[in-house]
Design a protein around this motif. Structure first.
Motif, short mmCIF file in Angstrom:
data_model
loop_
_atom_site.label_atom_id
_atom_site.label_comp_id
_atom_site.label_asym_id
_atom_site.label_seq_id
_atom_site.Cartn_x
_atom_site.Cartn_y
_atom_site.Cartn_z
N ARG A 34 0.83 -1.21 0.00
CA ARG A 34 0.00 0.00 0.00
C ARG A 34 0.86 1.26 0.00
O ARG A 34 0.54 2.25 -0.66
N LEU A 55 -5.06 -3.10 -2.17
CA LEU A 55 -5.32 -1.68 -1.94
C LEU A 55 -6.71 -1.44 -1.37
O LEU A 55 -6.97 -0.40 -0.77
N ALA A 56 -7.61 -2.40 -1.57
CA ALA A 56 -8.97 -2.27 -1.03
C ALA A 56 -9.02 -2.73 0.43
O ALA A 56 -10.10 -2.94 0.97
N LEU A 109 -3.30 -6.53 -6.89
CA LEU A 109 -3.01 -5.25 -6.24
C LEU A 109 -4.30 -4.54 -5.83
O LEU A 109 -4.35 -3.88 -4.79
N TYR A 110 -5.34 -4.67 -6.65
CA TYR A 110 -6.61 -4.03 -6.29
C TYR A 110 -7.13 -4.56 -4.96
O TYR A 110 -7.55 -3.78 -4.09
N THR A 111 -7.11 -5.87 -4.80
CA THR A 111 -7.61 -6.42 -3.54
C THR A 111 -6.75 -5.97 -2.36
O THR A 111 -7.25 -5.72 -1.27
N GLN A 169 -1.93 -9.08 -12.33
CA GLN A 169 -1.29 -8.26 -11.30
C GLN A 169 -2.24 -7.19 -10.79
O GLN A 169 -2.28 -6.90 -9.59
N GLY A 170 -3.01 -6.61 -11.70
CA GLY A 170 -3.94 -5.56 -11.30
C GLY A 170 -4.99 -6.05 -10.33
O GLY A 170 -5.33 -5.36 -9.36
N ALA A 171 -5.48 -7.26 -10.56
CA ALA A 171 -6.49 -7.81 -9.67
C ALA A 171 -5.93 -8.06 -8.27
O ALA A 171 -6.58 -7.79 -7.26
N ALA A 194 2.24 1.81 -3.52
CA ALA A 194 1.24 2.37 -4.40
C ALA A 194 1.05 3.86 -4.14
O ALA A 194 0.95 4.67 -5.08
N ASP A 204 -1.09 -7.94 -17.01
CA ASP A 204 -1.55 -6.72 -16.33
C ASP A 204 -2.85 -6.98 -15.57
O ASP A 204 -3.04 -6.47 -14.46
#
Length: 199
Positions: A112, A175-176, A171-173, A167-169, A115, A164
């Motif tokens: 986090r 960051l959420a 990182l999204y979880t 990795q995005g999925a 990011a 992408d």
């Protein structure tokens, strides 16, 4: 000090640099990125606040430098593989390793912070990508290329876009404010592989 030294300014102290980076690391892990301040870093490092600002203009820069120096690094995902491996098994192993790494509170805090630091400056984003994200993306693309060679993924698939998305999925979880759950990541793997499967 002679005139030439005055014009160049005082030399940086490697000891002070290290103390600042270690202080930032310790405070980040203890209190999180939002609570991290230049003043707190200076106090913990035993230096003046201006000493910190002369080296780094913001806490984002310090976090980026700490990553580059190897003082902050979440546990990397271990890649699967082998003669009997399959694309679903490889991808699930990669995602499960990511979930295990991000279930650790310290690792989650670091991700986090990375990011947040990357969002503050373009230069910081590039440095953090190269130090942290790039290798994982490369590993995923290699995994998918192997799957193409096994005829498990179609040859015309956009493997960079797929990496992408993966990795995005993850990182999204993170960051959420919830570590990725294994069952959620298994579903993600199924969806992606269904879309990438030979027609």
């Amino acid at each position: 000090m002679d005139d030439e030294q005055r014009r160049r300014g005082r030399p940086r102290s490697a000891e002070a640099d290290r103390a600042i980076l270690e202080a930032a690391r310790d405070l980040l892990i203890a209190d999180g990125y939002e609570q991290l301040t230049m003043q707190a870093i200076a106090e913990r490092a035993g230096v003046g606040r201006q000493t910190v600002y002369r080296r780094w203009p913001s806490k984002a820069g310090i976090v980026a430098e700490a990553v580059m120096a190897g003082l902050l690094s979440p546990v990397p995902s271990d890649m699967a593989g082998g003669a009997d491996a399959t694309a679903p098994a490889d991808l699930r192993a990669w995602l499960h390793a990511a979930a295990v790494g991000l279930s650790d509170a310290t690792n989650l805090t670091i991700v986090r912070a990375l990011a947040a630091a990357a969002a503050e400056t373009d230069a910081g984003a590039i440095r953090l990508y190269r130090a942290f994200t790039e290798q994982g993306r490369t590993d995923l693309i290699d995994l998918l290329r192997t799957a193409v060679a096994r005829c498990e993924v179609r040859a015309d698939a956009d493997l960079e876009a797929a990496a992408d998305a993966i990795q995005g999925a993850v990182l999204y979880t993170a960051l959420a404010y919830r570590p990725p759950k294994v069952e959620h990541l298994d579903s993600l793997a199924d969806l992606l592989l269904a879309g990438l499967a030979p027609r």
